[in-house]
Design an enzyme around this catalytic site. Structure first.
Site, mmCIF file in Angstrom:
data_model
loop_
_atom_site.group_PDB
_atom_site.id
_atom_site.type_symbol
_atom_site.label_atom_id
_atom_site.label_comp_id
_atom_site.label_asym_id
_atom_site.label_seq_id
_atom_site.Cartn_x
_atom_site.Cartn_y
_atom_site.Cartn_z
ATOM 1 N N HIS A 153 -3.273 -14.959 9.580
ATOM 2 C CA HIS A 153 -2.670 -13.625 9.729
ATOM 3 C C HIS A 153 -3.668 -12.516 10.013
ATOM 4 O O HIS A 153 -3.342 -11.349 9.841
ATOM 5 C CB HIS A 153 -1.813 -13.250 8.511
ATOM 6 C CG HIS A 153 -0.794 -14.277 8.171
ATOM 7 N ND1 HIS A 153 0.173 -14.704 9.070
ATOM 8 C CD2 HIS A 153 -0.606 -15.026 7.053
ATOM 9 C CE1 HIS A 153 0.916 -15.629 8.499
ATOM 10 N NE2 HIS A 153 0.468 -15.856 7.279
ATOM 11 N N ARG A 161 3.179 -10.187 6.700
ATOM 12 C CA ARG A 161 4.581 -10.001 7.123
ATOM 13 C C ARG A 161 4.711 -9.229 8.429
ATOM 14 O O ARG A 161 5.804 -9.098 8.961
ATOM 15 C CB ARG A 161 5.366 -9.311 6.001
ATOM 16 C CG ARG A 161 5.527 -10.223 4.796
ATOM 17 C CD ARG A 161 6.189 -9.525 3.634
ATOM 18 N NE ARG A 161 7.598 -9.276 3.879
ATOM 19 C CZ ARG A 161 8.380 -8.617 3.029
ATOM 20 N NH1 ARG A 161 7.886 -8.129 1.912
ATOM 21 N NH2 ARG A 161 9.640 -8.440 3.308
ATOM 22 N N PRO A 212 0.784 -1.225 0.000
ATOM 23 C CA PRO A 212 0.000 0.000 0.000
ATOM 24 C C PRO A 212 0.814 1.273 0.000
ATOM 25 O O PRO A 212 1.530 1.557 0.951
ATOM 26 C CB PRO A 212 -0.792 -0.115 1.303
ATOM 27 C CG PRO A 212 -0.083 -1.148 2.128
ATOM 28 C CD PRO A 212 1.107 -1.608 1.371
ATOM 29 N N GLU A 213 0.700 2.018 -1.049
ATOM 30 C CA GLU A 213 1.217 3.379 -1.077
ATOM 31 C C GLU A 213 -0.006 4.292 -0.983
ATOM 32 O O GLU A 213 -1.118 3.810 -0.777
ATOM 33 C CB GLU A 213 2.022 3.618 -2.361
ATOM 34 C CG GLU A 213 3.192 2.641 -2.500
ATOM 35 C CD GLU A 213 4.042 2.878 -3.731
ATOM 36 O OE1 GLU A 213 4.167 4.027 -4.170
ATOM 37 O OE2 GLU A 213 4.577 1.899 -4.269
#
Ligand SMILES: [Zn+2]
Length: 274
Positions: A93, A112, A2-3
């Site tokens: 997750h 992550r 995500p930017e």
DNA sequence: AGGAGCACCTGAGTGC
DNA sequence: TGCACTCAGGTGCTCC
């Protein structure tokens, strides 16, 4: 993942499901993200609270609560925020689950665990701006060629590193830095001291165009980005250089090059960019 | 000041 | 089938 565009797409997607709603319950995993999940403060300030707005600053989302408290969320590389029925099976997750009225849930998932969740009490939020060191928002009026030239004064670094410096411009990451410089016709390794005001104006203009277009496309889904409803974006179909090393330039057919700058993969057209 | 290198994590892909 | 290795949208640390 995500930017700025992806974060903005998530923000817009969450608003109708979350703003004005009360958070009935909060449950978190014990695994730490970049920092430990502030379980106690989530219980103290989010649980039972009502969300009045979701704002964005760079790649950060800010959930404002009626009490004056705030929750700041950064998605790292693989963070996701999504709306699910409480009956949907939990995913691997999933790290935080916010239960909303009418059997819905807001879930934070992060493979992550490079993401970040911070909770600020009303006092902390009022007295301490967590974004005071952050550069300007590229979609606001203040972001101009003049601003960029001023910030670049006395610095020597490659223009790509400069664009990705969040103390200069908030929210531009590796994909969009590469794409913006292609559209501006500037090689990523160009030292910023040598750029004229006209070229900085071009950078500012293309930054706005690329980011707005990417938001309109629902973001870039390179491997796994999905919005808050689980849908992919399609700006990846319009990428000119990112991830295209060895392929033909879509504008001039020259071979797209790759080099590592600032430890990150950097892509460029040796013909379209000077 | 800012580059290089590394750390934090998981998973996908490749080559042997 | 397994192993070793590289790479990935981000940030922040230490060392020069
Ligand atoms: Zn080209």
């Amino acid at each position: 993942m995500p930017e700025l565009p992806e974060v903005e797409v998530i923000r817009q997607g969450l608003i109708p499901h979350v703003v004005g709603r009360q958070i009935v319950a909060v449950a978190c995993s014990s695994k730490k993200l970049r920092l430990a999940i502030p379980q106690k403060d989530l219980g103290r300030w989010l649980k039972g609270g009502r969300i009045t707005a979701i704002q964005r600053r760079g790649k950060y989302l800010i959930f404002l609560l009626e009490s004056g408290a705030a929750m700041i969320v950064h998605l790292g590389m693989t963070g996701r925020l999504g709306i699910f029925p409480a009956t949907a099976p939990p995913a691997l997750h999933d790290h935080v689950v916010f239960s909303l009225p009418e059997g819905m849930q807001l879930r934070y998932n992060d493979i992550r665990r490079f993401g970040l969740i911070r909770v600020l009490s009303p006092d902390q939020y009022r007295e301490h701006d967590p974004f005071r060191d952050m550069g300007c928002e590229p979609l606001e009026q203040e972001f101009t060629g003049v601003y960029l030239k001023k910030m670049a004064a006395g610095r020597l670094q490659p223009v790509k590193n400069f664009l990705m410096d969040n103390q200069v411009v908030a929210g531009i990451g590796n994909i969009y830095a590469n794409e913006i410089l292609f559209h501006a016709g500037i090689l990523p390794a160009t030292p910023i001291g040598s750029l004229t005001l006209a070229r900085w104006e071009k950078v500012a203009e293309k930054t706005r165009e690329v980011l707005l277009r990417a938001i309109a496309c629902g973001g870039s889904s390179i491997s796994d980005f999905v919005n808050s409803s689980g849908q992919k974006g399609y700006f990846q179909l319009e990428l000119m250089v990112y991830g295209r090393a060895g392929e033909a330039c879509r504008q001039c057919a020259a071979t797209i090059g790759r080099q590592v700058i600032g430890g990150r993969s950097t892509f460029f057209c040796p013909n379209c960019q000077k």
